[in-house]
Design an enzyme around this catalytic site. Structure first.
Site, mmCIF file in Angstrom:
data_model
loop_
_atom_site.group_PDB
_atom_site.id
_atom_site.type_symbol
_atom_site.label_atom_id
_atom_site.label_comp_id
_atom_site.label_asym_id
_atom_site.label_seq_id
_atom_site.Cartn_x
_atom_site.Cartn_y
_atom_site.Cartn_z
ATOM 1 C CB CYS A 35 -0.934 0.017 1.208
ATOM 2 S SG CYS A 35 -2.150 -1.307 1.160
ATOM 3 C CG HIS A 41 -3.290 0.685 -4.312
ATOM 4 N ND1 HIS A 41 -2.427 1.132 -3.350
ATOM 5 C CD2 HIS A 41 -4.416 0.308 -3.675
ATOM 6 C CE1 HIS A 41 -3.001 1.013 -2.165
ATOM 7 N NE2 HIS A 41 -4.208 0.523 -2.327
ATOM 8 C CD GLU A 125 -9.155 -0.805 0.737
ATOM 9 O OE1 GLU A 125 -8.650 0.193 1.281
ATOM 10 O OE2 GLU A 125 -8.651 -1.954 0.811
HETATM 11 NI NI NI Z 1 -5.729 0.533 -0.997
#
Ligand code: NI
Length: 291
Positions: A35, A41, A125
């Site tokens: 991350c 991303h 998410e």
């Molecule tokens: Ni992420």
């Protein structure tokens, strides 16, 4: 007349990167893993906003859904197809984790009284991870932002719902087909909710890789592709969904304090699901709920 809750869902896409500028590159890499990759991303986020209110006698509505949708679209215009770290001023000194994005959205939506009383902001998410902020979290948190994170896990297991303390006829009457001697299986869907303060250093309530490791080691590996009736904990206990849900709590609460482990949810079939939030008083913080 009591309050009615109303929920609206809306999607947006954004990119982000986890980076604490006060840390060196090595520590950022260690804590945030991939991350932390430059330049970032992306995710397809799904936002669920719940507002509460009395039903207007004339319109029959808590809030006009069209107006609510317009406000959500206006608020998300700043986020949609943007790089959260680079494009959004709120994240200049704040890591755009799911918890922190939910927190920013809560503040922006709470400042729009035309949508009614904000009750809950839930931000997915992906299908297996969401952060949630409730009115109770905001009341309990004060200066310190609080949220919960819910993570989904999967395992398949066999069981025969049968009590050694009952006669064959009583077992058959009570459990029906679930008492079949050959056992049967389910694809269990387990959700683990952790609630607490959002760490100013990481922007997280809980480190997801650590939570994943704990749940895999303590729960999934123990039950996945196993016969629950042969589990030591079910030697004298019927492997019902209720008992399995409580056992998962018991296994996890050794590693995640009861004040933070907030809820265990278990879906056994599309028609039956269970939830457990601990014994009365165990970790009872304001903001706890069984919903
Ligand atoms: Ni992420």
């Amino acid at each position: 007349m009591g309050r009615v809750l109303l929920t609206k869902r809306i999607e947006f896409s954004a990119s982000h990167r986890y980076q604490n500028d006060a840390w060196d590159a090595e520590r950022n890499r260690l804590v945030f893993g991939a991350c932390n990759n430059e330049p970032g991303h992306g995710h397809n986020y799904l936002l669920e906003v719940t507002v509460a209110g009395e039903v207007d006698a004339q319109t029959g509505m808590v809030v006009n859904l069209y107006d609510l949708k317009q406000v959500l679209k206006q608020v998300l215009e700043e986020f949609d197809h943007k790089h959260l770290n680079l494009d959004i001023p709120y994240f200049k000194g704040t890591i755009p984790t799911t918890e922190n994005i939910a927190g920013v959205l809560w503040k922006m939506l709470a400042a729009r009284p035309e949508i009614g009383t904000l009750e809950k902001v839930r931000l997915f998410e992906d299908e297996d991870l969401f952060a949630e902020i409730t009115a109770a979290d905001v009341r309990a948190g004060g200066e310190n932002a609080r949220a919960s994170v819910t993570r989904q896990y999967y395992f398949s297991a066999a069981h025969r719902v049968h009590s050694g303390q009952l006669s064959p006829a009583e077992n058959r009457r009570l459990y029906g087909k679930c008492d079949s001697p050959g056992a049967h299986g389910h694809n269990y869907e387990l959700s683990v909710r952790v609630r607490g303060e959002i760490s100013p250093d990481t922007g997280m309530v809980v480190d997801i890789p650590t939570l994943d490791r704990l749940v895999q080691e303590l729960v999934v590996q123990r039950f996945d592709h196993r016969d629950l009736n042969r589990d030591p904990d079910f030697s004298a206990r019927v492997p019902t969904g209720e008992n399995l849900t409580r056992l998962v709590w018991k296994l996890l609460v050794r590693s995640i304090p009861a004040a933070r482990l907030d809820r265990i949810g278990l879906v056994e079939t599309r028609g039956s699901s269970y939830a457990y939030t601990g014994e009365t008083g165990e970790g009872a913080l304001p903001g706890r709920g069984a919903a």
